[in-house]
Design a protein around this motif. Structure first.
Motif, short mmCIF file in Angstrom:
data_model
loop_
_atom_site.label_atom_id
_atom_site.label_comp_id
_atom_site.label_asym_id
_atom_site.label_seq_id
_atom_site.Cartn_x
_atom_site.Cartn_y
_atom_site.Cartn_z
N LEU A 53 -6.95 -3.57 1.21
CA LEU A 53 -6.90 -2.51 0.20
C LEU A 53 -7.21 -1.16 0.84
N ASP A 54 -6.35 -0.17 0.57
CA ASP A 54 -6.56 1.19 1.05
C ASP A 54 -7.56 1.90 0.13
N PRO A 55 -8.21 2.98 0.59
CA PRO A 55 -9.09 3.74 -0.30
C PRO A 55 -8.30 4.28 -1.50
N PRO A 56 -8.87 4.22 -2.71
CA PRO A 56 -8.19 4.76 -3.89
C PRO A 56 -7.93 6.26 -3.75
N VAL A 57 -6.87 6.73 -4.40
CA VAL A 57 -6.50 8.14 -4.36
C VAL A 57 -6.49 8.65 -5.80
N TYR A 58 -7.26 9.71 -6.03
CA TYR A 58 -7.31 10.32 -7.36
C TYR A 58 -6.41 11.54 -7.38
N ASP A 59 -5.52 11.60 -8.35
CA ASP A 59 -4.62 12.74 -8.53
C ASP A 59 -5.14 13.54 -9.72
N SER A 61 -4.33 16.48 -10.83
CA SER A 61 -3.32 17.16 -11.62
C SER A 61 -2.70 16.24 -12.67
N ARG A 62 -2.69 14.94 -12.41
CA ARG A 62 -2.12 13.98 -13.36
C ARG A 62 -3.19 13.13 -14.02
N GLY A 63 -4.43 13.25 -13.57
CA GLY A 63 -5.52 12.46 -14.15
C GLY A 63 -5.33 10.96 -14.00
N ARG A 64 -4.97 10.54 -12.77
CA ARG A 64 -4.76 9.11 -12.56
C ARG A 64 -5.30 8.66 -11.22
N LEU A 65 -5.56 7.37 -11.14
CA LEU A 65 -6.09 6.74 -9.94
C LEU A 65 -5.04 5.77 -9.40
N THR A 66 -4.66 5.96 -8.13
CA THR A 66 -3.62 5.13 -7.52
C THR A 66 -4.24 4.27 -6.43
N LEU A 67 -3.86 2.99 -6.43
CA LEU A 67 -4.32 2.06 -5.40
C LEU A 67 -3.12 1.48 -4.67
N THR A 68 -3.24 1.38 -3.35
CA THR A 68 -2.22 0.78 -2.50
C THR A 68 -2.90 -0.21 -1.56
N TRP A 69 -2.11 -1.07 -0.96
CA TRP A 69 -2.66 -2.07 -0.03
C TRP A 69 -1.61 -2.42 1.01
N ILE A 107 1.76 -0.89 -4.89
CA ILE A 107 1.09 0.30 -5.42
C ILE A 107 0.90 0.09 -6.91
N ILE A 108 -0.23 0.56 -7.43
CA ILE A 108 -0.46 0.48 -8.86
C ILE A 108 -1.23 1.72 -9.30
N VAL A 109 -0.85 2.26 -10.44
CA VAL A 109 -1.56 3.39 -11.05
C VAL A 109 -2.37 2.82 -12.19
N LEU A 110 -3.68 3.00 -12.12
CA LEU A 110 -4.55 2.42 -13.14
C LEU A 110 -4.62 3.30 -14.37
N PRO A 111 -4.82 2.68 -15.53
CA PRO A 111 -5.04 3.46 -16.74
C PRO A 111 -6.37 4.19 -16.63
N VAL A 112 -6.58 5.12 -17.50
CA VAL A 112 -7.83 5.88 -17.47
C VAL A 112 -9.00 4.93 -17.71
N PHE A 140 -15.34 3.57 -5.48
CA PHE A 140 -14.81 4.87 -5.87
C PHE A 140 -15.51 5.35 -7.13
N THR A 141 -15.84 6.63 -7.15
CA THR A 141 -16.43 7.23 -8.34
C THR A 141 -15.31 7.79 -9.21
N VAL A 142 -15.18 7.24 -10.40
CA VAL A 142 -14.17 7.69 -11.36
C VAL A 142 -14.81 8.76 -12.23
N ASP A 143 -14.21 9.95 -12.24
CA ASP A 143 -14.72 11.05 -13.04
C ASP A 143 -13.53 11.80 -13.64
N PHE A 144 -13.06 11.30 -14.78
CA PHE A 144 -11.93 11.92 -15.47
C PHE A 144 -12.39 13.01 -16.43
N SER A 145 -13.71 13.20 -16.62
CA SER A 145 -14.22 14.18 -17.57
C SER A 145 -14.10 15.59 -17.01
N ALA A 146 -13.64 16.50 -17.85
CA ALA A 146 -13.56 17.91 -17.45
C ALA A 146 -14.97 18.46 -17.33
N PRO A 147 -15.19 19.42 -16.43
CA PRO A 147 -16.53 20.01 -16.30
C PRO A 147 -16.88 20.77 -17.57
#
Length: 168
Positions: A53-59, A61-69, A107-112, A140-147
């Motif tokens: 598993l590769d490190p997760p990537v947070y986008d 601009s789109r508010g999504r977390l992508t995982l690849t392996w 590759i998979i894009v996880l829901p929020v 991975f720290t998931v932080d989808f909340s706006a400041p």
């Protein structure tokens, strides 16, 4: 090969590859030949190799977390995949608190997900639905909340001349 008097025959030295093998038998006699229907035989020598598993990537601009392996260099390659996650490290998929849908992509894009710290792992499945071992875990720290920003003043507005304390 020749069939015996009962029509039975065997292929003792036909090498099969891991996974699906398509076979067709053709009967031949003095009048002509006739092929059988296609038969697919699966060789399944065990579960597929674990994935990396590769490190997760947070986008943001789109508010999504992508995982690849990645596949391991050796061993059977799985054909479908599923991501598992939990707030604490886990050793088996049964210990995970969440899981993705199955996919045949690497590759998979996880829901929020709710904000928090998660550990992610991936399991691969072969065509016989045998699971691989759980991959390495990626934290991975998931932080989808706006400041949030607030401003307060040391006195009621409007104010006159003098010092006005402002807290941001």
């Amino acid at each position: 090969v020749d069939a015996n008097v009962n029509g039975d025959y065997s292929f003792p030295v036909v090498p099969l590859v891991e996974g699906p093998n398509d076979l067709v038998v053709t009967a031949i006699d003095a009048v002509g030949s006739s092929p059988s229907a296609l038969r697919t035989i699966f060789l399944d020598s065990g579960p597929p190799a674990a994935l990396d598993l590769d490190p997760p990537v947070y986008d943001a601009s789109r508010g999504r977390l992508t995982l690849t392996w990645q596949f391991m260099e050796e061993g059977e390659r799985p054909t479908t995949f599923q991501i598992f996650w939990n707030e604490t490290p886990f050793a088996t998929p049964a210990e995970a608190s969440g899981q993705s849908v199955s996919t045949d992509e690497t590759i998979i894009v996880l829901p929020v997900l709710p904000d928090g710290i998660y550990n992610f792992g991936v399991v691969g499945y072969d065509d016989a639905d045998n699971p691989s071992a759980l991959s390495n875990l990626e934290r991975f720290t998931v932080d989808f909340s706006a400041p949030q920003l607030s401003v307060s003043y040391g006195a009621a507005l409007p104010v006159g001349p003098g010092t006005l304390p402002i807290t941001v």
